[in-house]
Design an enzyme around this catalytic site. Structure first.
Site, PDB file in Angstrom:
ATOM      1  N   LYS A 161      34.444 -16.281 -35.104  1.00  9.94           N
ATOM      2  CA  LYS A 161      33.048 -15.800 -34.405  1.00  9.94           C
ATOM      3  C   LYS A 161      31.821 -16.488 -34.588  1.00  9.94           C
ATOM      4  CE  LYS A 161      33.598 -11.925 -36.972  1.00  9.94           C
ATOM      5  NZ  LYS A 161      34.690 -12.438 -37.537  1.00  9.94           N
ATOM      6  N   THR A 162      31.323 -17.493 -35.481  1.00 10.37           N
ATOM      7  CA  THR A 162      30.531 -17.616 -35.493  1.00 10.37           C
ATOM      8  C   THR A 162      30.950 -18.819 -35.208  1.00 10.37           C
ATOM      9  OG1 THR A 162      30.387 -17.423 -37.434  1.00 10.37           O
ATOM     10  CG2 THR A 162      28.436 -19.070 -37.108  1.00 10.37           C
TER      11      THR A 162
ATOM     12  N   ASP B 222      24.861 -12.125 -37.422  1.00  2.69           N
ATOM     13  CA  ASP B 222      26.267 -11.502 -37.947  1.00  2.69           C
ATOM     14  C   ASP B 222      26.516 -10.486 -38.728  1.00  2.69           C
ATOM     15  OD1 ASP B 222      29.260 -11.773 -38.599  1.00  2.69           O
ATOM     16  OD2 ASP B 222      28.833 -13.765 -39.938  1.00  2.69           O
TER      17      ASP B 222
ATOM     18  N   THR C 281      32.497  -7.340 -38.220  1.00  2.00           N
ATOM     19  CA  THR C 281      34.394  -6.965 -38.988  1.00  2.00           C
ATOM     20  C   THR C 281      34.508  -5.452 -38.218  1.00  2.00           C
ATOM     21  OG1 THR C 281      33.868  -6.576 -40.474  1.00  2.00           O
ATOM     22  CG2 THR C 281      34.579  -8.856 -39.937  1.00  2.00           C
TER      23      THR C 281
ATOM     24  N   ARG D  78      40.322 -19.986 -41.101  1.00  2.00           N
ATOM     25  CA  ARG D  78      39.921 -20.186 -41.447  1.00  2.00           C
ATOM     26  C   ARG D  78      40.808 -19.892 -42.756  1.00  2.00           C
ATOM     27  NH1 ARG D  78      35.711 -16.879 -42.971  1.00  2.00           N
ATOM     28  NH2 ARG D  78      34.102 -18.042 -41.432  1.00  2.00           N
TER      29      ARG D  78
HETATM   30  P1  ADP Z   1      33.737 -15.830 -38.412  1.00  2.00           P
HETATM   31  O1  ADP Z   1      32.860 -15.864 -38.027  1.00  2.00           O
HETATM   32  O2  ADP Z   1      35.028 -15.208 -37.408  1.00  2.00           O
HETATM   33  O3  ADP Z   1      34.503 -15.201 -39.485  1.00  2.00           O
HETATM   34  P2  ADP Z   1      33.953 -18.611 -38.422  1.00  2.00           P
HETATM   35  O4  ADP Z   1      33.852 -18.685 -36.278  1.00  2.00           O
HETATM   36  O5  ADP Z   1      32.961 -19.734 -39.135  1.00  2.00           O
HETATM   37  O6  ADP Z   1      34.742 -17.588 -38.571  1.00  2.00           O
HETATM   38  O7  ADP Z   1      35.445 -19.897 -38.496  1.00  2.00           O
HETATM   39  C1  ADP Z   1      36.325 -19.743 -39.363  1.00  2.00           C
HETATM   40  C2  ADP Z   1      36.629 -21.145 -39.885  1.00  2.00           C
HETATM   41  O8  ADP Z   1      37.866 -21.518 -38.969  1.00  2.00           O
HETATM   42  C3  ADP Z   1      35.475 -21.896 -38.706  1.00  2.00           C
HETATM   43  O9  ADP Z   1      35.033 -23.038 -39.830  1.00  2.00           O
HETATM   44  C4  ADP Z   1      36.579 -23.127 -38.020  1.00  2.00           C
HETATM   45  O10 ADP Z   1      36.941 -24.144 -39.090  1.00  2.00           O
HETATM   46  C5  ADP Z   1      38.185 -22.313 -38.448  1.00  2.00           C
HETATM   47  N1  ADP Z   1      38.391 -22.095 -36.930  1.00  2.00           N
HETATM   48  C6  ADP Z   1      37.701 -21.015 -36.246  1.00  2.00           C
HETATM   49  N2  ADP Z   1      38.320 -20.806 -35.515  1.00  2.00           N
HETATM   50  C7  ADP Z   1      38.684 -21.334 -35.097  1.00  2.00           C
HETATM   51  C8  ADP Z   1      39.807 -21.586 -33.546  1.00  2.00           C
HETATM   52  N3  ADP Z   1      39.681 -21.465 -32.614  1.00  2.00           N
HETATM   53  N4  ADP Z   1      40.142 -23.656 -33.604  1.00  2.00           N
HETATM   54  C9  ADP Z   1      40.023 -23.865 -34.382  1.00  2.00           C
HETATM   55  N5  ADP Z   1      39.393 -24.204 -35.714  1.00  2.00           N
HETATM   56  C10 ADP Z   1      39.226 -22.586 -35.735  1.00  2.00           C
END
Ligand code: ADP
Length: 341
Positions: free
Chosen positions: A67-68, A112, A161, A220
């Site tokens: 998401k981030t 977030d 979430t 992640r």
């Molecule tokens: P969320 O905000 O949903 O908790 P993040 O955006 O922080 O998740 O993603 C977590 C990690 O996973 C990131 O640092 C990135 O390295 C990896 N990641 C997430 N989505 C992808 C994707 N579609 N392709 C490759 N790496 C990804």
């Protein structure tokens, strides 16, 4: 084992923040989620063409799915500033006002855990999102008056979430809504191949697949597991990540072939042994396994449900026949989830 100790925990840990090199920066680097990417490409291109800010975007889905990352990619695609905060960090309206008044033209402003926004700040966001203005109270008591302060047109990206806990009026102000689902096996393999390439690792294809099996459909977790496996490969062998190295590492980390950790199996066992396989309510189950309900619902259940080990029913959580099988326990239910008498 505390939550922070878990390899498979999808919440962000310090190590993840230090490894920003793995975070995709362009839409083409973002693996999987084809529909989401396709739509975003159209929306960002259209906004760029019009020279207007992108409509506000709501992104929901379990932690660690990107998401981030996606919000950052949007800012980059739009060639604008990226500002990031989280609802729990915004304690007072002036915290939010401070951020909103300092963002640049057409910036992407990421909040977030937006379901945790306090009501006073929700009200402020409504006006900011709709009119690109802030209502600001000056003075106190009977002399207090409200002035409207203009702010730069911007794009709010709200992530959560728990979409069900976001207030309706807030939700309705987002023009674009995206839902990230757990990644498929092949998509996670792609994430691992890409990360291994960036880390300069020699990795066998069978090892990619084995790591993917332990990654709970979550990038992640996949990246974190890859780094742990790399440690084993370097210490125990010549640094090549092979399938036996992965199997060995997963055994040492107590991760089974389905990607379940000891605590996941404990949750399944609790439903089966203490509640006769269920149904058991989320609150009761959370207390029994020593977790907050949110943690149970956000971190553990999505993957257990995707694996088909538990079902959410109106009367509570139910362990499936597959869960009994996985744990080598005698089932009270057959494969159609009918109780055997
Ligand atoms: P969320 O905000 O949903 O908790 P993040 O955006 O922080 O998740 O993603 C977590 C990690 O996973 C990131 O640092 C990135 O390295 C990896 N990641 C997430 N989505 C992808 C994707 N579609 N392709 C490759 N790496 C990804």
């Amino acid at each position: 084992m505390t939550e922070e100790d878990r390899i498979l925990n999808a919440t962000e840990q310090d190590e993840d923040r230090n490894d920003l090199g793995l975070r995709p920066v362009a839409l083409e680097d973002f693996q999987g989620q084809t529909d989401v990417k396709h739509n975003l490409r159209v929306f960002t291109d259209a906004a760029l063409g019009r020279g207007a800010p992108l409509d506000h975007v709501f992104i929901s889905g379990p932690p660690g799915l990107g998401k981030t990352t996606l919000a950052g990619i949007m800012a980059r695609e739009l060639g604008t500033e990226f500002k990031i905060t989280s609802a729990p960090a915004l304690e007072k309206p002036k915290d939010l006002a401070g951020l909103l008044t300092s963002i640049g033209e057409r910036a992407v402003f990421f909040i977030d855990e937006i379901h945790r926004l306090r009501p006073a700040m929700e009200e402020m966001l409504y006006v900011a999102m709709e009119d690109f203005e802030l209502d600001w109270v000056i003075g106190q008591g009977p002399a207090a008056r409200t002035v409207r302060v203009p702010i730069a047109p911007f794009t709010l990206v709200g992530a959560t979430t728990k979409p069900g806990q976001v207030a309706g009026p807030l939700l309705s102000r987002f023009g674009i809504s995206l839902r990230l689902e757990l990644y498929s096996h092949e998509e996670i393999c792609e994430v691992i191949r890409r990360s291994a390439g960036l880390l300069g690792l020699k990795i066998e294809e069978s090892a990619v697949k084995a790591i993917a099996q332990g990654s709970r459909g979550t990038p992640r977790v996949a990246n974190r597991l890859l780094r742990r496996v790399r440690d084993f490969a370097e210490v125990l062998g010549d640094g090549t990540v092979s399938e036996p190295v992965v199997r060995h590492a997963m055994k040492r980390l107590d991760i089974d072939a389905m990607g379940l950790e000891r605590h996941d199996r404990f949750i399944l066992r609790t439903i089966i042994e203490q509640y006769g396989g269920g149904p058991v309510g989320a609150e009761t189950l959370a207390i029994s396994v020593g977790e907050a309900v949110d943690t149970l619902e956000d971190f553990y259940e999505p993957y257990l449900i995707q694996c088909g080990f538990i079902k959410r029913t109106p009367r509570g959580r139910l362990a499936t026949a597959r869960a009994y099988e996985h744990l080598n326990m005698k089932s009270r239910v057959d494969e159609n989830e009918q109780f055997l008498l």
